[in-house]
Design a protein around this motif. Sequence first.
Motif, short mmCIF file in Angstrom:
data_model
loop_
_atom_site.label_atom_id
_atom_site.label_comp_id
_atom_site.label_asym_id
_atom_site.label_seq_id
_atom_site.Cartn_x
_atom_site.Cartn_y
_atom_site.Cartn_z
N ALA A 187 9.01 -1.56 -5.95
CA ALA A 187 9.15 -0.49 -4.96
C ALA A 187 10.33 0.42 -5.29
O ALA A 187 10.29 1.63 -5.02
CB ALA A 187 9.31 -1.09 -3.56
N LEU A 234 8.58 0.96 2.71
CA LEU A 234 8.24 -0.31 2.07
C LEU A 234 9.50 -1.02 1.59
O LEU A 234 9.62 -2.25 1.72
CB LEU A 234 7.27 -0.07 0.91
CG LEU A 234 5.89 0.45 1.30
CD1 LEU A 234 5.07 0.78 0.05
CD2 LEU A 234 5.15 -0.56 2.16
N ARG A 249 0.86 -1.19 0.00
CA ARG A 249 0.00 0.00 0.00
C ARG A 249 0.90 1.24 0.00
O ARG A 249 1.57 1.54 0.99
CB ARG A 249 -0.91 0.02 1.22
CG ARG A 249 -1.87 -1.14 1.31
CD ARG A 249 -2.93 -0.87 2.34
NE ARG A 249 -3.72 -2.06 2.63
CZ ARG A 249 -4.85 -2.05 3.35
NH1 ARG A 249 -5.32 -0.91 3.83
NH2 ARG A 249 -5.50 -3.17 3.59
N VAL A 250 0.89 1.95 -1.11
CA VAL A 250 1.70 3.17 -1.24
C VAL A 250 0.84 4.33 -0.76
O VAL A 250 -0.22 4.62 -1.33
CB VAL A 250 2.15 3.37 -2.69
CG1 VAL A 250 3.01 4.63 -2.80
CG2 VAL A 250 2.93 2.15 -3.17
N CYS A 251 1.28 5.00 0.29
CA CYS A 251 0.47 6.04 0.92
C CYS A 251 1.24 7.37 0.98
O CYS A 251 2.47 7.38 1.09
CB CYS A 251 0.11 5.64 2.35
SG CYS A 251 -0.86 4.12 2.47
N CYS A 261 5.89 10.11 0.70
CA CYS A 261 5.15 8.86 0.67
C CYS A 261 5.97 7.79 1.38
O CYS A 261 7.14 7.99 1.72
CB CYS A 261 4.78 8.45 -0.75
SG CYS A 261 6.10 7.69 -1.69
N ASN A 262 5.37 6.64 1.59
CA ASN A 262 5.99 5.59 2.41
C ASN A 262 6.83 4.61 1.61
O ASN A 262 7.21 3.55 2.14
CB ASN A 262 4.91 4.84 3.19
CG ASN A 262 3.98 4.03 2.29
OD1 ASN A 262 3.85 4.33 1.10
ND2 ASN A 262 3.32 3.02 2.85
N LEU A 263 7.14 4.90 0.36
CA LEU A 263 7.96 3.97 -0.43
C LEU A 263 9.31 3.65 0.24
O LEU A 263 9.73 2.49 0.22
CB LEU A 263 8.17 4.53 -1.84
CG LEU A 263 7.03 4.27 -2.82
CD1 LEU A 263 7.17 5.14 -4.06
CD2 LEU A 263 6.95 2.79 -3.19
N GLU A 265 4.87 4.76 -12.63
CA GLU A 265 4.50 3.45 -12.11
C GLU A 265 5.49 2.38 -12.57
O GLU A 265 6.01 2.45 -13.69
CB GLU A 265 3.08 3.09 -12.55
CG GLU A 265 2.02 4.01 -11.98
CD GLU A 265 0.61 3.65 -12.44
OE1 GLU A 265 0.44 2.59 -13.10
OE2 GLU A 265 -0.33 4.41 -12.14
#
Length: 443
Positions: free
Chosen positions: A398, A413, A332-334, A408-410, A353
């Motif tokens: 990722a 991840l 989940r990319v947030c 973002c949270n990449l 992407e």
Amino acid sequence: MIPSLLVANRGEIARRIIRTARRLGVRTIAVHSDVDADLPYVAEADVAVALGSPRDFGSIDALLAVALGTGAAAVHPGCGFRSEDAEFARRCAAAGLVWVGPPPEAMELLADKVAARQHVAAAGVPVLPGTSGLASVDEAVEAGARLGPPLVVKAVSGGGGIGMGVAHDAGSLRRAALTALSRGGAFGDARILLERYLPRARHVEVQVVGMPDGTVRTFGERDCSVQRRHQKVVEECPSPAVDAALRARLCAAAARAVGSVGYRGAGTVEFLLDPATGEFHFLEVNARLQVEHPITEQVHGVDLVELQLRIASGEEVPDDVPAPRGHAVELRVCAEDPQRFLPRPGRITEWVEPAGVRVDAGYAAGTVVSPHFDPLLAKVVAHGADRAEALARARRAAAEFVVRGPQCNLPFLRELLDSPEFTSGDYDTGVVERITARRGKES
């Protein structure tokens, strides 16, 4: 097949529902607020209608007005907002609209964590030691003294870990109870529930589809143990902690849980698994499509939205469950701070992407992440012949995914995917806390 569908949601889930509906020849109607007008799902729908404000996504009156004004034949609630609202389902039916979801009676029972717990226990589904609904902090403290720590405190209403806290003594129980009572009250029910806390548990869930003839199909399990603040962030299917024998037991328990309430359509039965004993315990039922449903689709070769639409339309549905193939991981990319996981809205200036994986995205370059909504940007779904291949593809995706503008949270991840604990498959719901704690010691 229903001729037209109001998708009463937004972002990536609306886009995903629209994709299947259009493939089936269903006219799609999207709703959006002023801050959503340029999101991809709005352009991809056949009709798009502006709502008055972001709050109107939660307004039954506003959504019904759009459905009736555009000639929709059915309503798909997606997930979140009013997706598990029995009143919304009843009012759709009263207005002559098909509700793409379970019957309101089933939704009503399952939305009440106390009633659901009692009902499934009567059907033979294992539950943790716990309480019925409690209405005050004093009641919670008294019940906690009888049960003994550690305990998890939950709001009876609301999902996604809302109001949830862990108590190890009377003081922390009192604080957690105050929070849960307050958060639950926002959903119209201020009662709370106590259950035994399993500190090293795994969170596993079974995808179910209730059929028109009353039977229940199960599509294996997903592991959702990677969580921050009780919110899922990475899921995989199947779970590395579940073997064939345990899978059969989990699926049988899930079928009993929803079969006992006359469930129809897609849903998820969630369990806590104690790796030390191999025993599992009922957690809750999500009477809707889950955010993490794509990994089940990839492994089982099924379109769960198509099944939802065919069941709601009264069409024949194949009676087989495709055999699982391989392994899938969802990231989940947030739009959030990757250190503290706090939402970070803003305009996306660059969006690239990754190739070779499924990306269910709600945003694109030039769009704006609003503070009014959940910060989920996209879901990256990597599928492989086995777990090692799926993880390798997830790591590559990722690394290749580019999001610039809001934080973002990449980075997190990537850190998680490279961690020895996650790579080994031997992890639990505390894995994120341990990774962040180690990071703090090293800095």
